[in-house]
Scaffold this active site. Structure first.
Site, PDB file in Angstrom:
ATOM      1  CE1 TYR A 308       0.755   1.136   4.406  1.00  0.00           C
ATOM      2  CE2 TYR A 308       0.543  -1.262   4.442  1.00  0.00           C
ATOM      3  CZ  TYR A 308       0.956  -0.085   5.041  1.00  0.00           C
ATOM      4  OH  TYR A 308       1.575  -0.107   6.264  1.00  0.00           O
ATOM      5  CB  SER A 321       6.949   0.617  15.417  1.00  0.00           C
ATOM      6  OG  SER A 321       5.718   0.273  16.027  1.00  0.00           O
ATOM      7  CG  HIS A 326      -5.123   6.050  10.260  1.00  0.00           C
ATOM      8  ND1 HIS A 326      -5.860   5.637   9.173  1.00  0.00           N
ATOM      9  CD2 HIS A 326      -4.251   5.036  10.514  1.00  0.00           C
ATOM     10  CE1 HIS A 326      -5.462   4.442   8.781  1.00  0.00           C
ATOM     11  NE2 HIS A 326      -4.488   4.046   9.589  1.00  0.00           N
ATOM     12  CG  HIS A 342      -1.422  -3.584   6.355  1.00  0.00           C
ATOM     13  ND1 HIS A 342      -2.307  -2.969   5.492  1.00  0.00           N
ATOM     14  CD2 HIS A 342      -0.954  -4.688   5.698  1.00  0.00           C
ATOM     15  CE1 HIS A 342      -2.373  -3.654   4.355  1.00  0.00           C
ATOM     16  NE2 HIS A 342      -1.559  -4.698   4.452  1.00  0.00           N
ATOM     17  CB  CYS A 344      -3.400   1.793  11.880  1.00  0.00           C
ATOM     18  SG  CYS A 344      -1.694   2.381  11.718  1.00  0.00           S
TER      19      CYS A 344
END
Length: 416
Positions: A308, A321, A326, A342, A344
């Site tokens: 992505y 990291s 969001h 992934h 988040c």
């Protein structure tokens, strides 16, 4: 009049002096030795301090001795800040010496009480200054975060400019680092993250609306044979409301609380299999209106099915990291239903904007029921609150000699 010698601790010796003074008042008999005014004991004692305008070497212990016609009964030594210097009086009362190092570049006042062979009391007050140590290296402390308003989960940090590995030296440093909260917090302790980093937190979160100050009293204090405390700038921060965002990865929902009351429920998506979101308590590290997130930053090969490269808005960072809360408009169909990110926590743009405006650095973001790893205590943000209070206290040089947990290295790139 014969008096058997006694050992007097320097701590609390002012009480003994006061009691002795009271005895002078109470004894009305002019024939009693204690009814006389204390004589000047200058000729009775020998002081190894400097003469005239010379300054004492802080590397050398202070020593006071008595001649054969009398003995020392009490000594108190304090610096300009009122700190007592620990000392030891010999059993025969002939010698008193310091048992802790003197501070550099400070003024000391030493009050000596004696008695002669007839029991008559003597007094002498000595003052002297210490100079710079012969071999001086300054230990400086930088407190964090920067001054400002934070959430109740914000730890206080102390970064040293020199590594401290010896347990005794760590104890000296830790005793000099002071943290105060108004209103008062529940307990509080330092934890040695590594030889140059300490974190401070209370047993539970900070109180709401608190003013927290951190300062160092290390200036002039001897830490090791070649290291002395230097000047350090104090820190003041304040706390706002208690904001906690708790995400249940199994039910795909985030509940946001203010001071214990739920104020919003948000459908979310968290990490899919292989990229599961970390479980545990995290602290908001910062907010970025726009972040470009690439799969290559977390080891995903460009062009693969998981690759992505996305513009991301209203990004609230919770790990170094790259874990964020969001806006994820591309996954609105999965939010509240399945985990497809992934790592988040994604939500609609409107919800992300609200969250972005509601939280501040130091607020709590907690994830439960994820199949991901547990949040690192240190090294990837502030995972301090995942350490039990008992374990936290073991990281203090004042309460336990066990080595602190190793810091795990973190990737410093965002993930979506």
């Amino acid at each position: 009049m014969n008096h058997s010698p006694r050992i007097v601790s320097v701590v609390g010796s002012s009480v003994l002096v006061a009691a002795l003074g009271a005895g002078v008042t109470a004894c009305g008999s002019s024939g009693h030795p204690l009814s006389a005014q204390p004589y000047d004991a200058a000729s009775q004692i020998t002081f190894n301090g400097p003469e005239g305008k010379k300054k004492a070497d802080p590397d050398k212990p202070l020593e006071i001795t008595s001649d054969d016609e009398g003995r020392i009964t009490d000594v108190t030594a304090t610096d300009a800040q009122g700190r007592y210097v620990a000392g030891e009086l010999s059993a025969d009362g002939r010698r008193w010496h310091t048992t802790t190092p003197l501070a550099a570049e400070t003024t000391y006042t030493v009050r000596v009480s004696t008695e002669d062979e007839d029991g008559a009391p003597g007094r002498k007050v000595l003052t002297f200054e210490t100079g710079k140590p012969t071999k001086e290296k300054n230990l400086k402390v930088t407190f964090g975060p920067k001054g400002g308003k934070y959430g109740v989960g914000q730890p206080i940090t102390a970064e040293l400019n020199k590594p401290i590995k010896d347990p005794a030296a760590r104890a000296v440093v830790e005793r000099a680092l002071k943290v105060e909260s108004q209103p008062a917090a529940d307990g509080g302790a330092w934890y040695w993250v590594d030889s140059k980093t300490l974190h401070y937190r209370p047993e539970k979160y900070w109180p709401t609306g608190a003013t927290i100050t951190a300062r160092s009293n290390l200036k002039g204090i001897k830490v090791t044979d070649s290291l002395w405390g230097g000047e350090s700038k104090p820190l003041t921060i304040t706390t706002g409301d208690r904001i906690e965002a708790i995400t249940d990865a199994a039910s795909h929902e985030m509940t946001v609380y203010r001071n214990g009351e739920a104020i919003n429920e948000i459908p979310v998506t968290t990490g899919k299999p292989g990229f599961e979101t970390r479980n545990g308590i995290k602290v908001v590290l910062g907010k970025e209106y726009y972040v470009r997130m690439r799969g290559t930053s977390i080891g995903i090969s460009e062009g693969s099915s998981d690759s992505y490269d996305l513009p991301v808005y209203y990004a609230t960072r919770v790990t170094w990291s790259g874990e964020y809360v969001h806006a994820a408009p591309w996954s609105t169909g999965s939010q509240g239903a399945e985990n497809v990110s992934h790592g988040c926590t994604g939500m609609s743009t409107d919800n992300a904007s609200w969250f972005f405006d509601t939280v501040r650095e130091g607020d709590i973001v907690k994830v439960v029921n994820s199949n991901g790893e547990d949040m690192d205590p240190f090294g990837n943000g502030f995972g301090d609150w995942n350490v039990s209070w008992k374990k936290w206290q073991e990281g203090s040089a004042l309460t336990n000699s066990k080595k602190p947990a190793p810091v795990q290295k973190a990737r410093l790139s965002p993930q979506v």
